[in-house]
Design an enzyme around this catalytic site. Structure first.
Site, mmCIF file in Angstrom:
data_model
loop_
_atom_site.group_PDB
_atom_site.id
_atom_site.type_symbol
_atom_site.label_atom_id
_atom_site.label_comp_id
_atom_site.label_asym_id
_atom_site.label_seq_id
_atom_site.Cartn_x
_atom_site.Cartn_y
_atom_site.Cartn_z
ATOM 1 C CG HIS A 176 -1.801 1.124 1.402
ATOM 2 N ND1 HIS A 176 -1.354 2.375 1.751
ATOM 3 C CD2 HIS A 176 -3.127 1.238 1.242
ATOM 4 C CE1 HIS A 176 -2.377 3.200 1.809
ATOM 5 N NE2 HIS A 176 -3.461 2.528 1.503
ATOM 6 C CB CYS A 177 3.734 2.123 1.990
ATOM 7 S SG CYS A 177 2.703 1.857 3.436
ATOM 8 C CG LEU A 178 7.860 1.366 -0.330
ATOM 9 C CD1 LEU A 178 9.178 0.661 -0.551
ATOM 10 C CD2 LEU A 178 8.119 2.715 0.307
#
Ligand code: NAD
Length: 415
Positions: free
Chosen positions: A256-258
């Site tokens: 979900h982040c990078l």
């Protein structure tokens, strides 16, 4: 204390459980009734939170879909998703939805903390005005802070308690409230001067990783052309005792982040006439990796006088990283789609992902997928994966994680 957590996902659930374990009364609000039902049954859907922890906290953690239950909490933490739109721009829909609902029940004296990853200015410019629709004033009637979550799903050496927690307040008094709050579950609090500093701290951490992963991925492609072993180079460089940090190449960035967060920064920077070239370039290189993987698979099959079309391809590991079942932005899914389009016959094995509904596939046993396969591709290697069995059981193996290092075999191709 009575603690409210809005959004009971990878970030919100561990936090809710930690406060409940600390003896506080926690009410968790989530729009997904399946999650609420699961918690009511005492079962967990996040790998890092064992089911018995949910059962052990019992009544101290109560999940609901009703925001009204937040009217009695001392602190409300917001941990809802911050995805991108189809045009790769920040989608603050869930966050603004949560803020609007929370404003309806907001009370004098409450502290609201945003934990969702987002661009600098979100808390002050977007969340506070919504909360003030309640008629209460931020910094006077209620407190507001931002504190990024640093959770790394699957990691056990650093926990919520032992990972320093960065906190920025809307005012110095807001900061003091938030520092005291997190002091209950975190050993070390890092205070920064504003919510904007705290928001940007999280983005710096993620951009740093994205850029370094892109650098090593670009070198992996170059090494492929030059006939140099990238893994050996990375490991050799990592022996330098200072000034180098090891990043591993791989099939692309997932989670979900990078793949998402850096674009929040790039988007905001445009408002200041500032193209964030490093951020964009890193995204570009990392997005290319699944395509490079398919090229490498195609070449490997070609060496065996086979084409992708008609070949039986066993994909080993489809989640975005080892040890978790999270499929978000997983490069494995991208690779499978591309191979499917080329006519490859796909099967997969992943003990943490029983089904891939979008691809209409179900996980098979390792022996099952290897039997009759023309090729096995290691995309994600969960702990305990029997790598030797893959090399012994498939006529051809392509390894994008470097887990076959140390095995000498003529049927083996590595990134
Ligand atoms: N997963 C990670 O490793 C990680 C690490 C650090 C930061 N973050 C950030 O934390 C935030 C949450 O991420 P996550 O991984 O926990 O997401 P998630 O999808 O696992 O959980 C979010 C939860 O919020 C719920 N939700 C959505 N809209 C809602 C609303 N309006 N009201 C109440 N609940 C709502 C969803 O149903 C879901 O259960 C994101 O901003 C993310 O970037 C994630």
């Amino acid at each position: 204390m009575k603690v409210g957590v809005v959004g009971l996902g990878y970030v919100g659930l561990p936090l809710a459980v930690a406060f409940a374990e600390g003896g506080h009364d926690v009410v968790g609000v989530d729009t997904d009734s399946r999650k609420v039902d699961a918690l009511a049954r005492g079962s967990s859907y996040v790998e890092d939170v064992a089911g018995d922890r949910i059962a052990a906290v019992g009544e101290r953690l109560r999940a609901t879909t009703r925001y009204a239950d937040l009217a009695t909490v001392d602190v409300a933490v917001i941990a809802v998703p911050t995805p991108l739109t189809d045009n790769r721009e920040p989608d603050l829909g869930p966050l603004l939805g949560a803020g609007t609902e929370l404003a309806r029940v907001l009370q004098v004296g409450q502290l609201v903390v945003l934990e969702s990853t987002t661009y600098p200015g979100t808390t002050r410019e977007r969340l506070v005005p919504l909360l003030e629709e309640s008629g209460l004033a931020a910094g006077r009637d209620f407190a507001v802070a931002y504190s990024p979550e640093r959770i790394d799903p699957g990691r056990t050496d650093f926990t919520l308690r032992t990972t320093p927690k960065v906190v920025g307040g809307l005012t110095p008094a807001c900061l003091r409230r938030a520092v005291a709050f997190y002091g209950h579950v975190c050993d070390e609090i890092v205070e920064v001067a504003s919510t904007e500093s705290a928001e940007l701290t999280k983005l710096l951490e993620n951009v740093f990783r994205s850029v370094n992963i892109a650098l090593v991925n670009e070198l992996a492609i170059l090494c492929d052309r030059m006939g140099i072993d990238i893994w050996e180079v990375v490991d050799a460089a990592a022996t330098k005792p200072y000034g180098f940090m090891r990043f591993a190449p791989g099939p692309g960035m997932g989670g979900h982040c990078l793949p998402v967060d850096p674009f929040y920064l790039a988007w905001k920077a445009r408002e200041y006439d500032m193209p964030t070239a490093f951020v964009e370039l890193a995204g570009e290189v990392n997005q290319k990796m699944p395509y490079f993987c398919v090229e490498k698979i195609t070449r490997a099959l070609n060496e065996h006088a086979k084409s992708v079309r008609g070949s039986k391809i066993a994909i080993v590991g489809v989640s975005y990283k080892a040890g978790v079942g999270d499929l978000r932005e997983s490069p494995a899914v991208k690779i499978m789609r591309l191979l499917g389009r080329l006519g490859g016959q796909l099967a997969y094995h992943d003990e943490l992902v029983p089904k891939l509904p979008d691809l209409e596939l179900e996980s098979d046993s390792l022996e099952g997928v290897l039997a009759d396969s023309d090729l096995a591709v290691i995309v994600t290697a969960h702990p305990g994966l029997d790598v030797q069995a893959i090399v012994d059981g498939a006529p051809l193996v392509v390894d994008f994680r470097g887990v076959t290092r140390g095995i000498e075999a003529s049927n083996l191709v590595r990134l």
